[in-house]
Design a protein around this motif. Structure first.
Motif, PDB file in Angstrom:
ATOM      1  N   GLY A 110       2.977  21.517   2.218  1.00  0.00           N
ATOM      2  CA  GLY A 110       2.025  20.814   2.540  1.00  0.00           C
ATOM      3  C   GLY A 110       1.727  19.623   2.052  1.00  0.00           C
ATOM      4  N   ARG A 111       2.713  19.241   0.872  1.00  0.00           N
ATOM      5  CA  ARG A 111       1.686  18.604   0.405  1.00  0.00           C
ATOM      6  C   ARG A 111       3.035  17.345   0.552  1.00  0.00           C
ATOM      7  N   VAL A 112       3.962  17.313   1.157  1.00  0.00           N
ATOM      8  CA  VAL A 112       4.416  16.186   1.801  1.00  0.00           C
ATOM      9  C   VAL A 112       4.598  16.466   3.035  1.00  0.00           C
ATOM     10  N   VAL A 113       4.135  17.108   3.514  1.00  0.00           N
ATOM     11  CA  VAL A 113       3.427  16.728   5.671  1.00  0.00           C
ATOM     12  C   VAL A 113       2.270  15.950   4.969  1.00  0.00           C
ATOM     13  N   THR A 114       1.243  15.768   4.308  1.00  0.00           N
ATOM     14  CA  THR A 114      -0.079  15.373   4.077  1.00  0.00           C
ATOM     15  C   THR A 114       0.336  14.028   3.799  1.00  0.00           C
ATOM     16  N   CYS A 115       1.500  13.881   2.456  1.00  0.00           N
ATOM     17  CA  CYS A 115       1.687  12.492   1.942  1.00  0.00           C
ATOM     18  C   CYS A 115       1.963  11.735   3.464  1.00  0.00           C
ATOM     19  N   ALA A 116       3.266  11.805   4.077  1.00  0.00           N
ATOM     20  CA  ALA A 116       3.803  11.136   5.106  1.00  0.00           C
ATOM     21  C   ALA A 116       2.817  11.105   6.103  1.00  0.00           C
ATOM     22  N   ALA A 117       1.691  11.841   6.394  1.00  0.00           N
ATOM     23  CA  ALA A 117       0.707  11.653   7.874  1.00  0.00           C
ATOM     24  C   ALA A 117       0.392  10.553   6.976  1.00  0.00           C
ATOM     25  N   LEU A 118      -0.214  10.480   5.629  1.00  0.00           N
ATOM     26  CA  LEU A 118      -0.880   9.541   4.882  1.00  0.00           C
ATOM     27  C   LEU A 118      -0.666   7.915   5.107  1.00  0.00           C
ATOM     28  N   LEU A 119       0.890   7.998   4.746  1.00  0.00           N
ATOM     29  CA  LEU A 119       1.947   6.696   4.714  1.00  0.00           C
ATOM     30  C   LEU A 119       1.783   6.173   5.756  1.00  0.00           C
TER      31      LEU A 119
ATOM     32  N   VAL B 271       0.433  -1.547  -0.006  1.00  0.00           N
ATOM     33  CA  VAL B 271       0.150  -0.337   0.195  1.00  0.00           C
ATOM     34  C   VAL B 271       1.003   1.256   0.200  1.00  0.00           C
ATOM     35  N   VAL B 272       1.961   1.203   1.041  1.00  0.00           N
ATOM     36  CA  VAL B 272       2.980   2.282   0.694  1.00  0.00           C
ATOM     37  C   VAL B 272       3.351   2.893  -0.572  1.00  0.00           C
ATOM     38  N   LEU B 273       3.645   1.726  -1.468  1.00  0.00           N
ATOM     39  CA  LEU B 273       4.537   2.047  -2.793  1.00  0.00           C
ATOM     40  C   LEU B 273       3.439   1.862  -3.287  1.00  0.00           C
ATOM     41  N   ALA B 274       2.198   1.867  -3.184  1.00  0.00           N
ATOM     42  CA  ALA B 274       0.906   2.099  -4.308  1.00  0.00           C
ATOM     43  C   ALA B 274       1.041   3.658  -3.976  1.00  0.00           C
ATOM     44  N   LEU B 275       0.978   3.838  -2.782  1.00  0.00           N
ATOM     45  CA  LEU B 275       0.768   6.398  -2.654  1.00  0.00           C
ATOM     46  C   LEU B 275       1.911   6.365  -3.145  1.00  0.00           C
ATOM     47  N   LEU B 276       3.279   5.907  -2.624  1.00  0.00           N
ATOM     48  CA  LEU B 276       4.270   6.760  -3.593  1.00  0.00           C
ATOM     49  C   LEU B 276       4.240   7.009  -4.998  1.00  0.00           C
ATOM     50  N   LEU B 277       3.841   5.665  -5.183  1.00  0.00           N
ATOM     51  CA  LEU B 277       3.957   6.271  -6.856  1.00  0.00           C
ATOM     52  C   LEU B 277       3.174   6.414  -7.369  1.00  0.00           C
ATOM     53  N   VAL B 278       1.849   7.540  -6.453  1.00  0.00           N
ATOM     54  CA  VAL B 278       0.903   8.199  -6.753  1.00  0.00           C
ATOM     55  C   VAL B 278       1.521   9.882  -6.841  1.00  0.00           C
ATOM     56  N   VAL B 279       2.744   9.645  -5.473  1.00  0.00           N
ATOM     57  CA  VAL B 279       3.195  10.987  -5.104  1.00  0.00           C
ATOM     58  C   VAL B 279       4.320  10.743  -5.876  1.00  0.00           C
ATOM     59  N   PHE B 280       5.109  10.438  -6.734  1.00  0.00           N
ATOM     60  CA  PHE B 280       5.902  10.694  -7.336  1.00  0.00           C
ATOM     61  C   PHE B 280       6.142  10.021  -8.639  1.00  0.00           C
ATOM     62  N   GLY B 281       5.226   9.249  -8.915  1.00  0.00           N
ATOM     63  CA  GLY B 281       4.970   9.065 -10.501  1.00  0.00           C
ATOM     64  C   GLY B 281       5.676   7.697 -11.017  1.00  0.00           C
ATOM     65  N   GLY B 282       6.446   7.831 -10.261  1.00  0.00           N
ATOM     66  CA  GLY B 282       7.805   6.582 -10.850  1.00  0.00           C
ATOM     67  C   GLY B 282       7.940   5.499  -9.923  1.00  0.00           C
ATOM     68  N   LEU B 283       8.435   4.354 -10.077  1.00  0.00           N
ATOM     69  CA  LEU B 283       9.051   3.164  -9.276  1.00  0.00           C
ATOM     70  C   LEU B 283      10.471   3.703  -9.102  1.00  0.00           C
ATOM     71  N   ARG B 284      11.518   4.019 -10.008  1.00  0.00           N
ATOM     72  CA  ARG B 284      12.088   4.754  -8.760  1.00  0.00           C
ATOM     73  C   ARG B 284      12.477   5.622  -8.039  1.00  0.00           C
ATOM     74  N   ALA B 285      11.388   6.212  -7.587  1.00  0.00           N
ATOM     75  CA  ALA B 285      11.074   7.449  -7.172  1.00  0.00           C
ATOM     76  C   ALA B 285      10.626   7.098  -5.960  1.00  0.00           C
ATOM     77  N   ALA B 286       9.354   6.086  -6.369  1.00  0.00           N
ATOM     78  CA  ALA B 286       9.134   5.386  -5.122  1.00  0.00           C
ATOM     79  C   ALA B 286       9.758   4.818  -4.552  1.00  0.00           C
ATOM     80  N   GLY B 287      10.784   3.447  -5.057  1.00  0.00           N
ATOM     81  CA  GLY B 287      11.096   2.600  -4.253  1.00  0.00           C
ATOM     82  C   GLY B 287      12.375   3.124  -3.421  1.00  0.00           C
ATOM     83  N   LEU B 288      12.482   4.512  -3.408  1.00  0.00           N
ATOM     84  CA  LEU B 288      14.262   4.728  -2.619  1.00  0.00           C
ATOM     85  C   LEU B 288      13.479   4.814  -0.997  1.00  0.00           C
ATOM     86  N   PRO B 289      12.361   5.314  -1.211  1.00  0.00           N
ATOM     87  CA  PRO B 289      12.216   5.773   0.191  1.00  0.00           C
ATOM     88  C   PRO B 289      11.217   3.944   0.914  1.00  0.00           C
TER      89      PRO B 289
END
Length: 700
Positions: free
Chosen positions: A611-620, A182-200
């Motif tokens: 705001g976007r980072v804080v909201t995404c971080a809280a959701l994750l 679920v976290v990976l799916a949300l990170l994909l939405v945030v970053f729009g790419g697997l490489r950036a989403a996979g690093l976190p």
């Protein structure tokens, strides 16, 4: 300092990555050994009367701990079943390390009045070492479970900790299976790419390995609670994602300014790395309050969770820059957006809060105070098997006993240890406190009195018994121990040490926030607004789990009290997480203020960019905490709900409304400090040059 870390990570990225891979192997190899070392003895407080008496009994009592089996059938008097039970009892008596097993058919109180259940208590010999005790417990439990009956459950004593440890390991694995995709799916939405989403996620895995390794290390010196594994793992996973998210978002922004990947990494560490460093230190300082308490559990939790936070912070400041230096060239820069388009929603919220600051304060503050009202009736208990999921062995045993035996059957008694010099009159008065009281004498002349309470093991009747014994003993050498006595001592310890813990944490947080901002008013404002969100979250937890409102939706029930582990951990961890988001926002406000000098616009710009980072971080984080709540342990449900609510309330209502409103109300005074403190900050404060400052310097 941060520049040095960035240069080291970018100069030899493969070396840094290899070192972290070795750390991961160590964590998932050696670290997972902690699951076999978990303890269910949460309320132990060294030095208290209950603990001294328990230690004396461990030395002087020829009998040791005990476990219990319950057999359920249509008629336990059935000749075939009776033969099964009697053969099992005889076999268990013959096991090395077993001191006594009474005949459940000949001993009063062991056969249910309805004839459908019977109890088989197994008492171990005293003085057994860990290995011998484990062999005896396993052999006794295995033999009792061979009884051919519709229902056979065995738990209690040393077996309970083992069962809970196995369940904790299963719950952690299930939570990771749920949360990571679920976290990976949300990170994909945030970053729009697997490489950036996979690093976190790679950093998050480091956090999990760090949690296991830290707990295993501390288990060599102290008891680690069965509940500690879920708490540290969920926090290690959540914070790792938070920090990596902040760093990767900033890296993509810096890639928009420069094509040089190494330079982009250096800029990222200089700006976002400073925030991560202070955030990690702030969360760790928030947890130092747990070290003030004389509880083995709270101290070990404070040390272990603080260690996990530091590991997450180091991973974000070393492993992630190395990964970015090696693979960051394949990560797309953040998209160019028209002026004002980025963070438009958050900018609108900030401007609304700035313009309507009095109305926002008059609405939000009372609402949070109303949510916090149930905290005034908060009470804590050690709890019984009702805290456990219905499919656990201990809970099934509890439910069976509850269904077939009178109330209070199987409840641990209040244990009174009366020294050899205690007068007969005092012993008589103690025995008179409970109609079911009984006593026995140890070889050294000490009298041990058991006072079975009515109700639960740590209910009002049980704790009142403890207080009555301590009042009537006078100067006699009489001590009280047992579950209820430990709860009384734990509550007294909390009341005594809580003010010191609060002072320690608040002073540390104030010092770190001052070092970060150079202001004395911002730390004060931050502490007040954070306490509001924390009170609201804890109030809802009390309303749900203590009072029983909507508890069924979470697979729990109202127990009349919270687990004694929940409030201190919720307060300590949630306070640190709230500081996390505060620093994310303040860092952007500070940058904007340094660029423009406009205090009000800096508030809007800071929220627009963060705001976007804080909201995404809280959701994750909410996803991670929610996944760990699927296990069904009531203390974990309480901690998970409390942290989820604290994070969501803080990241939305407080940071998006209260922060801009209060910052606007303070105006330029928000960044004020006395001249002496201002000079100290200019000289000793950590001041990494932000990218925006460098660009201005280059243009001048």
């Amino acid at each position: 300092m941060l520049s040095t870390l960035a240069r080291a990570a970018t100069r030899r990225p493969l070396t840094v990555i290899l070192l972290w891979v070795l750390f991961l192997l160590l964590g998932f190899g050696l670290g997972t050994g902690v699951f076999a070392r978990l303890s269910d003895n949460v309320p132990e407080v060294p030095g208290t009367e209950s603990e001294r008496a328990a230690q004396y009994l461990d030395r002087a009592d020829p009998t040791g701990r005990s476990l219990i089996g319950v057999v359920e059938a249509e008629a336990v008097s059935d000749p075939d079943l009776r033969g099964e039970v009697e053969r099992a009892v005889a076999d268990v008596r013959a096991i090395d390390g077993v001191a006594a097993v009474p005949d459940p058919y000949a001993t009063g109180g062991l056969t249910a009045g309805d004839g459908q259940a019977l109890l088989i208590p197994v008492t171990l010999e005293g003085g057994l070492d860990d290995a011998a005790e484990e062999r005896a417990v396993d052999a006794a439990a295995d033999r009792l479970k061979e009884i051919d009956a519709p229902g056979v459950h065995v738990s209690g004593g040393p077996l309970l900790g083992k069962q809970l440890g196995e369940r904790a390991q299963q719950d952690v694995a299930n939570a990771e299976l749920i949360s990571l995709p679920v976290v990976l799916a949300l990170l994909l939405v945030v970053f729009g790419g697997l490489r950036a989403a996979g690093l976190p996620l790679l950093v998050a895995v480091s956090g999990i390995a760090g949690a296991f390794l830290a707990l295993f290390a501390f288990s060599q010196f102290t008891d680690i609670s069965v509940y500690a594994i879920q708490v540290t793992t969920m926090l290690g996973l959540g914070l790792a994602v938070d920090y990596a998210l902040l760093m990767v978002v900033r890296f993509r922004e810096e890639r928009r300014r420069t094509e040089d990947v190494t330079e982009a990494v250096h800029r990222t560490v200089a700006a976002a790395g400073r925030t991560v460093l202070f955030s990690g230190l702030t969360v760790a300082v928030s947890l130092t309050g747990l070290l003030v308490f004389r509880s083995v559990f709270l101290r070990s939790m404070g040390l272990a969770v603080a260690a996990v936070v530091v590991i997450d912070m180091l991973a974000a400041l070393t492993l992630l820059p190395a990964l970015l230096a090696r693979f960051g060239g394949r990560i797309a820069p953040a998209k160019e957006r028209p002026d004002g388009a980025e963070g438009r929603l958050f900018a609108r919220l900030a401007r609304f809060s700035v313009r309507r600051r009095v109305a926002v304060l008059a609405t939000v503050v009372p609402a949070l105070l109303v949510l916090a009202l149930p905290v005034t009736s908060l009470t804590i208990n050690i709890g019984d098997a009702r805290q456990l999921p219905t499919d656990t062995e201990a809970r099934q045993l509890y439910d069976t006993v509850e269904a077939h035996f009178p109330a209070g059957a199987g409840v641990d008694p209040v244990t009174v240890v009366a020294g050899a010099d205690t007068g007969p009159a005092t012993i008589g008065r103690v025995l008179a406190l409970s109609p079911a009281a009984h006593s026995r004498e140890l070889p050294d002349g000490t009298t041990v009195i058991s006072l079975p309470p009515t109700g639960s093991v740590d209910g009002a009747a049980a704790t009142e018994l403890v207080k009555m014994v301590r009042e009537l003993r006078g100067d006699e050498p009489v001590q009280v121990t047992g579950t209820a006595a430990r709860l009384v001592d734990f509550r007294e310890m909390l009341a005594e040490r809580a003010p010191w813990a609060a002072v320690t944490v608040l002073a540390g947080i104030f010092a770190l926030l001052f070092a970060f901002t150079g202001s004395v008013l911002i730390p004060l404002r931050t502490i007040v607004t954070t306490l509001l969100s924390l009170g609201a979250a804890l109030g809802v937890v009390v309303w749900v789990f203590q009072d029983g409102h909507l508890a069924g939706l979470l697979g729990a029930e109202g127990l009349g009290a919270l687990s004694l582990t929940a409030p201190p951990l919720i307060v300590a961890i949630a306070f640190g997480l709230a500081m996390d988001y505060e620093l994310f926002i303040l860092a952007r406000m500070r940058e904007a203020r340094q660029l423009t000098g406009d205090d009000e616009e800096a508030v809007v710009t800071g929220l627009r960019r963060s705001g976007r980072v804080v909201t995404c971080a809280a959701l994750l984080l909410a996803v991670v905490f929610g996944a760990f709540m699927t296990g069904g342990f009531s203390p974990i449900l309480q901690i998970g709900l409390g942290l989820t609510l604290a994070v969501l309330i803080d990241a939305t209502i407080v940071r998006m409304l209260l922060v801009p409103a209060t910052m606007s109300l303070l105006g330029h005074r928000a960044w004020w400090a006395p001249k002496a403190l201002r000079r100290a900050h200019d000289r000793y404060g950590l001041r990494e040059e932000a990218p925006a400052e460098r660009e201005l310097a280059a243009q001048s």
